[in-house]
Scaffold this active site. Sequence first.
Site, PDB file in Angstrom:
ATOM      1  N   GLU A 158     -63.170  60.681  29.763  1.00 44.44           N
ATOM      2  CA  GLU A 158     -61.858  60.129  30.155  1.00 44.44           C
ATOM      3  C   GLU A 158     -60.763  60.644  29.213  1.00 44.44           C
ATOM      4  O   GLU A 158     -59.650  60.943  29.636  1.00 44.44           O
ATOM      5  CB  GLU A 158     -61.913  58.595  30.171  1.00 44.44           C
ATOM      6  CG  GLU A 158     -62.844  58.082  31.275  1.00 44.44           C
ATOM      7  CD  GLU A 158     -62.612  56.632  31.654  1.00 44.44           C
ATOM      8  OE1 GLU A 158     -62.371  55.813  30.749  1.00 44.44           O
ATOM      9  OE2 GLU A 158     -62.673  56.325  32.862  1.00 44.44           O
ATOM     10  N   GLN A 186     -66.801  45.158  32.388  1.00 47.88           N
ATOM     11  CA  GLN A 186     -67.253  44.454  33.598  1.00 47.88           C
ATOM     12  C   GLN A 186     -68.251  43.336  33.242  1.00 47.88           C
ATOM     13  O   GLN A 186     -68.099  42.191  33.674  1.00 47.88           O
ATOM     14  CB  GLN A 186     -67.921  45.482  34.521  1.00 47.88           C
ATOM     15  CG  GLN A 186     -68.253  44.958  35.871  1.00 47.88           C
ATOM     16  CD  GLN A 186     -69.028  45.998  36.719  1.00 47.88           C
ATOM     17  OE1 GLN A 186     -69.849  45.616  37.519  1.00 47.88           O
ATOM     18  NE2 GLN A 186     -68.777  47.263  36.568  1.00 47.88           N
TER      19      GLN A 186
HETATM   20  P1  FAD Z   1     -63.274  44.002  23.042  1.00 45.31           P
HETATM   21  O1  FAD Z   1     -62.591  44.140  24.334  1.00 45.31           O
HETATM   22  O2  FAD Z   1     -63.484  45.194  22.188  1.00 45.31           O
HETATM   23  O3  FAD Z   1     -62.507  42.898  22.192  1.00 45.31           O
HETATM   24  C1  FAD Z   1     -62.852  42.550  20.872  1.00 45.31           C
HETATM   25  C2  FAD Z   1     -61.660  41.893  20.227  1.00 45.31           C
HETATM   26  O4  FAD Z   1     -62.052  41.379  18.948  1.00 45.31           O
HETATM   27  C3  FAD Z   1     -60.503  42.840  19.970  1.00 45.31           C
HETATM   28  O5  FAD Z   1     -59.292  42.235  20.331  1.00 45.31           O
HETATM   29  C4  FAD Z   1     -60.555  43.083  18.452  1.00 45.31           C
HETATM   30  O6  FAD Z   1     -59.287  43.358  17.887  1.00 45.31           O
HETATM   31  C5  FAD Z   1     -61.096  41.749  17.961  1.00 45.31           C
HETATM   32  N1  FAD Z   1     -61.808  41.846  16.694  1.00 45.31           N
HETATM   33  C6  FAD Z   1     -62.791  42.716  16.367  1.00 45.31           C
HETATM   34  N2  FAD Z   1     -63.261  42.462  15.139  1.00 45.31           N
HETATM   35  C7  FAD Z   1     -62.555  41.400  14.675  1.00 45.31           C
HETATM   36  C8  FAD Z   1     -62.606  40.639  13.472  1.00 45.31           C
HETATM   37  N3  FAD Z   1     -63.485  40.925  12.495  1.00 45.31           N
HETATM   38  N4  FAD Z   1     -61.755  39.603  13.327  1.00 45.31           N
HETATM   39  C9  FAD Z   1     -60.877  39.294  14.327  1.00 45.31           C
HETATM   40  N5  FAD Z   1     -60.787  39.959  15.482  1.00 45.31           N
HETATM   41  C10 FAD Z   1     -61.624  41.013  15.655  1.00 45.31           C
HETATM   42  N6  FAD Z   1     -65.923  49.420  30.344  1.00 45.31           N
HETATM   43  C11 FAD Z   1     -65.904  49.300  31.685  1.00 45.31           C
HETATM   44  O7  FAD Z   1     -66.416  48.295  32.229  1.00 45.31           O
HETATM   45  N7  FAD Z   1     -65.338  50.253  32.480  1.00 45.31           N
HETATM   46  C12 FAD Z   1     -64.708  51.348  31.967  1.00 45.31           C
HETATM   47  O8  FAD Z   1     -64.193  52.185  32.716  1.00 45.31           O
HETATM   48  C13 FAD Z   1     -64.678  51.497  30.550  1.00 45.31           C
HETATM   49  N8  FAD Z   1     -64.009  52.529  29.988  1.00 45.31           N
HETATM   50  C14 FAD Z   1     -63.878  52.595  28.629  1.00 45.31           C
HETATM   51  C15 FAD Z   1     -63.065  53.604  28.075  1.00 45.31           C
HETATM   52  C16 FAD Z   1     -62.882  53.664  26.703  1.00 45.31           C
HETATM   53  C17 FAD Z   1     -61.966  54.726  26.125  1.00 45.31           C
HETATM   54  C18 FAD Z   1     -63.550  52.721  25.856  1.00 45.31           C
HETATM   55  C19 FAD Z   1     -63.356  52.790  24.347  1.00 45.31           C
HETATM   56  C20 FAD Z   1     -64.343  51.729  26.394  1.00 45.31           C
HETATM   57  C21 FAD Z   1     -64.529  51.638  27.778  1.00 45.31           C
HETATM   58  N9  FAD Z   1     -65.297  50.630  28.370  1.00 45.31           N
HETATM   59  C22 FAD Z   1     -65.330  50.501  29.740  1.00 45.31           C
HETATM   60  C23 FAD Z   1     -66.054  49.658  27.539  1.00 45.31           C
HETATM   61  C24 FAD Z   1     -65.250  48.377  27.323  1.00 45.31           C
HETATM   62  O9  FAD Z   1     -63.989  48.674  26.798  1.00 45.31           O
HETATM   63  C25 FAD Z   1     -66.004  47.435  26.371  1.00 45.31           C
HETATM   64  O10 FAD Z   1     -67.305  47.238  26.854  1.00 45.31           O
HETATM   65  C26 FAD Z   1     -65.257  46.095  26.284  1.00 45.31           C
HETATM   66  O11 FAD Z   1     -64.022  46.300  25.627  1.00 45.31           O
HETATM   67  C27 FAD Z   1     -66.062  45.034  25.533  1.00 45.31           C
HETATM   68  O12 FAD Z   1     -65.369  43.820  25.601  1.00 45.31           O
HETATM   69  P2  FAD Z   1     -65.500  42.742  24.446  1.00 45.31           P
HETATM   70  O13 FAD Z   1     -64.803  41.521  24.914  1.00 45.31           O
HETATM   71  O14 FAD Z   1     -66.917  42.630  23.993  1.00 45.31           O
HETATM   72  O15 FAD Z   1     -64.729  43.361  23.198  1.00 45.31           O
END
Ligand code: FAD
Length: 401
Positions: A167, A315
């Site tokens: 991407e 997702q």
């Molecule tokens: P995140 O969305 O990463 O959120 C974690 C949060 O915790 C963030 O706000 C961060 O700032 C905060 N945080 C972290 N550590 C700390 C700390 N120690 N103290 C306080 N706050 C903290 N997935 C799909 O389903 N489809 C796609 O097309 C897709 N494309 C992607 C493209 C890219 C470029 C990337 C990088 C990822 C992609 N993904 C995709 C994967 C998806 O982004 C992740 O699986 C998703 O973000 C995970 O969600 P989450 O809620 O676990 O964590």
Amino acid sequence: MDKMKIVILGAGYGGLRALKGLQKKHLNAEITLVNKNEYHYEATYLHEVASGANPPERISFAIKDVVDTKQTTFIQDTVIKVNKDDKTVELDKTGLISYDYLIFALGFESESFGITGVDEYALPMVDINTAVAIKEHMHRQFAQYEATKDDALLSIVVCGAGFTSIEYLGELTQQMPKLIKQYNLPADKIQLTCIEAMPTLLPMFVEKLSTYGIQKLKDRGVKFLVGTPIKEVTADTVIYEENEERKSIKAKTIVWTTGVKGSSVVGGSGFEERRGRVMVEADLTAPGYPEVFIIGDCSAVMNPENNRPYPTTAQIALKQADAAVANLVAKVNNQPIVPFTFKSQGSVCSIGNNEAIGEVLGANLKGYPASMMKKVIEDRSLSQTGGLKIMFSKGRFDLYH
Ligand code: FAD
């Protein structure tokens, strides 16, 4: 009766979706949301910021806009550790906060796989700051070219050929003509190389689709090295192995998108984990800690169809958030929990703004229709974390703005 304390760690896909779900339940509870930034960013668009296609504001919004202050307190702070036996969380500036129920959603970090030089010299893409750093680094290299004529300044190596790498290359190749003009660069000297250890590219898609996507990038000048594991990274060189021979490529911009692991807070808090991910129980709680829900990239859930954990995606994080909220409410009301099950709706990989490849609900799509589908999916997810108002101001379709 004292209010129950629910703490959510992380305001990414999983954390914000859980917050929205809990706020709708109007429990007799004090909800606390902790996140290191005052904004939420859509991690799935980070490549757009890293390539310069969009500014950070386009892929982020203020957390306060989804916080109902009557029910929820937002603390902007960094989580250091969860003391799971004391039911407290250690925050960098605030100190200790306590909980009755915890939703742990701290997301992902870059994975170096212990390869020499990665942490020092390669640029990860894991949040807004690192995405901006990639863009600014590349611009600095291009800006130096006219004076030095050092070809390595025009060479970019993208390490790994997973979704994020593809991407990113899709957006970057679309930005290139603009950059060439801006810095007066010789177009024939720009070198974009993607190095992948595995023998196949985009194996999650049928061959027809992956070949289509990869060919698009090749047509835009990307060279792929496949089945070539990276052995070492230095300030201006990537060393890899091809047919048991060590080879190298010069590049002043080395982007590390080989894969991710769950937050290091998982291991630091003593949860049983593998690459920062906890194999959660059927109700999404950590083994032995029925009040601690772990969701998103910090969790692992087995896919019964292949006996391997589901890939970490936005997702599944969104679905887990809904399930965690439902099970938390069930526990509070002494009702039975509902085991988490997941059926992937498919996935779409963009190759720039108007091209993509993907499989959605069993249908294979490519080109413009796939790109439209990706935008629909992304806007749906934005409405699930931010709500309709945010979707209309930040969504993918220009007709909103
Ligand atoms: P995140 O969305 O990463 O959120 C974690 C949060 O915790 C963030 O706000 C961060 O700032 C905060 N945080 C972290 N550590 C700390 C700390 N120690 N103290 C306080 N706050 C903290 N997935 C799909 O389903 N489809 C796609 O097309 C897709 N494309 C992607 C493209 C890219 C470029 C990337 C990088 C990822 C992609 N993904 C995709 C994967 C998806 O982004 C992740 O699986 C998703 O973000 C995970 O969600 P989450 O809620 O676990 O964590």
